[in-house]
Design a protein around this motif. Sequence first.
Motif, mmCIF file in Angstrom:
data_model
loop_
_atom_site.group_PDB
_atom_site.id
_atom_site.type_symbol
_atom_site.label_atom_id
_atom_site.label_comp_id
_atom_site.label_asym_id
_atom_site.label_seq_id
_atom_site.Cartn_x
_atom_site.Cartn_y
_atom_site.Cartn_z
ATOM 1 N N UNK A 1 0.837 -1.201 0.000
ATOM 2 C CA UNK A 1 0.000 0.000 0.000
ATOM 3 C C UNK A 1 0.873 1.252 0.000
ATOM 4 N N UNK A 2 0.231 2.394 -0.135
ATOM 5 C CA UNK A 2 0.958 3.651 -0.349
ATOM 6 C C UNK A 2 1.924 3.960 0.772
ATOM 7 N N UNK A 3 1.501 3.764 2.048
ATOM 8 C CA UNK A 3 2.374 4.115 3.161
ATOM 9 C C UNK A 3 3.606 3.210 3.230
ATOM 10 N N UNK A 4 3.442 1.924 2.939
ATOM 11 C CA UNK A 4 4.603 1.033 2.978
ATOM 12 C C UNK A 4 5.576 1.350 1.848
ATOM 13 N N UNK A 5 5.054 1.782 0.696
ATOM 14 C CA UNK A 5 5.933 2.180 -0.403
ATOM 15 C C UNK A 5 6.681 3.466 -0.060
#
Length: 618
Positions: free
Chosen positions: A567-571
């Motif tokens: 997801x965006x935060x992990x990326x």
Amino acid sequence: MDDRLISPPLSQLQKLRQPLTAGERAVFQLFHRYLSKDWEIYLQPHLNGLRPDFVLLNPHGGIAVFEVKDWDLRAMRYFTKPGRYGPELWAERHGEEFSIQNQNPIPKVNLYKKEIFDLYCPRLQERAGWAAITAGVIFPFANTGDVKRLLSSFQQAQDRDEFEKYQPITGMDEISSGNLEAVFPESKRTGSRLMTADHASDLRGWLVEPDFSSTQRTPLVLDRNQLSLAESRTESGYRRIKGPAGSGKSLVLAARAARLANEGKCVLVATFNITLWHYLRDLIVRGLDAPEKFRNVRFTHFHLWCKHVCHDAGWDKEYENLWSNDPRGQRDALNYALPLLAEKAVALADFERHDAILVDEGQDYLPMWWNVLRKACKPGGEMLLVADATQDVYGTASSWTDEAMKGAGFGGRWAQLATSYRLPPEALRLARTFAETFLPKDAIDLPEAEQGSLDLYPCRLRWVQCSPDTASTVCSNEIQSLMRQTGKRLANADITLLTGDMTSGVDVVTRLEEEYKIYTVNTFGSDHRRRKMGFYMGDAKIKATTLHSFKGWESRLLVIYVPHAAHAQSLALVYAGLTRLKRSQEGSWLTVVSSAPELHEFGRSFPDYADGAAAIVT
């Protein structure tokens, strides 16, 4: 006794910003005359914003913190009164009763002791280490019996004799007779199984300015744009700075903080993660005219600041009542209920405000938090927000809309930093590629290479793709490989392991310590908050922490484990990790160990690529 460590020095005691009271002078004379020279004396130490009257420190004997009250209990009537959450301290003058619970010395010394234990001596034993700290109260101008009767209801009832050993309450009887043993029962201790020189060093860094290495003593070096921002203020006092990783946002913030501190201004530096304090502190010290100017700077993270604000207002119980066991309720309390309570506390007339409030990693803050902090700034003061939306690891950067910015006191454009002075050129290229490939196009702020510079910063970039069940083996092998490669050019202590979560971090450090006897200083485990306060890059061991906690830092030797990137935060977190690599003419090393299938193809673009099966072979 002349060789005792006293801070500030004896020659400076007449020049203190807040002069010693008559009672504090009497207590100091008692300590200085009767304590053994092994006890260091700190008067009105900064202690990161808390201001106890005295802290005593003996690397072999323990720690003591004292609150001194010059009250004459005959001048007016002092008494206790039932309150909503227990007894409260009250006074009566000219027939008018009023609460003085916020001046109650017992909660104050209890807070000092708890924060010394929790935050500033994180390596003390989890439970037994509590006994290494004495928290005392002294009334130099009141009868001891009267003082004890007044304060007895605020002490613990069980095991009173043993308890009073670690929280003595004394008065004029002991001060006038020089009865040090009554004032400080643990003062005769010459050895302790709980206290060590390492524990003393942890605390001493918060009591006085530490002796930094030659690098840390080097004055800050800023380019023309950075220097302009650091040495000026806007007409409104509000400024926002954005820039990619390594562009010097924290450097500008630190230089501005140092300049204001040199001018005698009271500066609050607010972060989101606790570990960033150490890095910013090192930077700020390098810009100070004199070490004692560091007293003008206080560090906090938003939720700790809220806690202190509530305590200063005497609202400890209201603060405690915010929390529930429901995780969703905890999040709501952190994000909304606690800021609202702090906002009410700040509105009190006697609240102490700051000349400047500087917020690093501002993209991690909600606009509401910023607006609460604004109310703690003096009229005409300064507010600085620095941010990088590309490192939006908590999903909060999107809250900073244009409308939210206007409501936060900002006008005009962002001040922009673009050039990255941290990353080696090849690592910078890969970081840009990652951001362009995986992060939202409208949120990325890409680092630019320094124009006209030669590639004088060699680096090795390695990617290892593996399965989750072999990750701890691969990571430990890669760390050992780095240890073998660095040879005499770099110390093993420069190696830093960053993981996407604490579980995977525990697996790696456990394997290193149990199988290879390679010990780490890490922030993993149930006591991770205490461990964060003990996380110093200067420690002689290999470092290990999460990607979240290392955001804002930098290192020449990195091993990063990415368990997932769905997801965006992990990326965004992976991007933040890639940009932690610090360039050096002596070389830099970055190894990414990944079990995230989404990143497999990107990993193949690294100059050195390996699959997990090959990497397990040592």
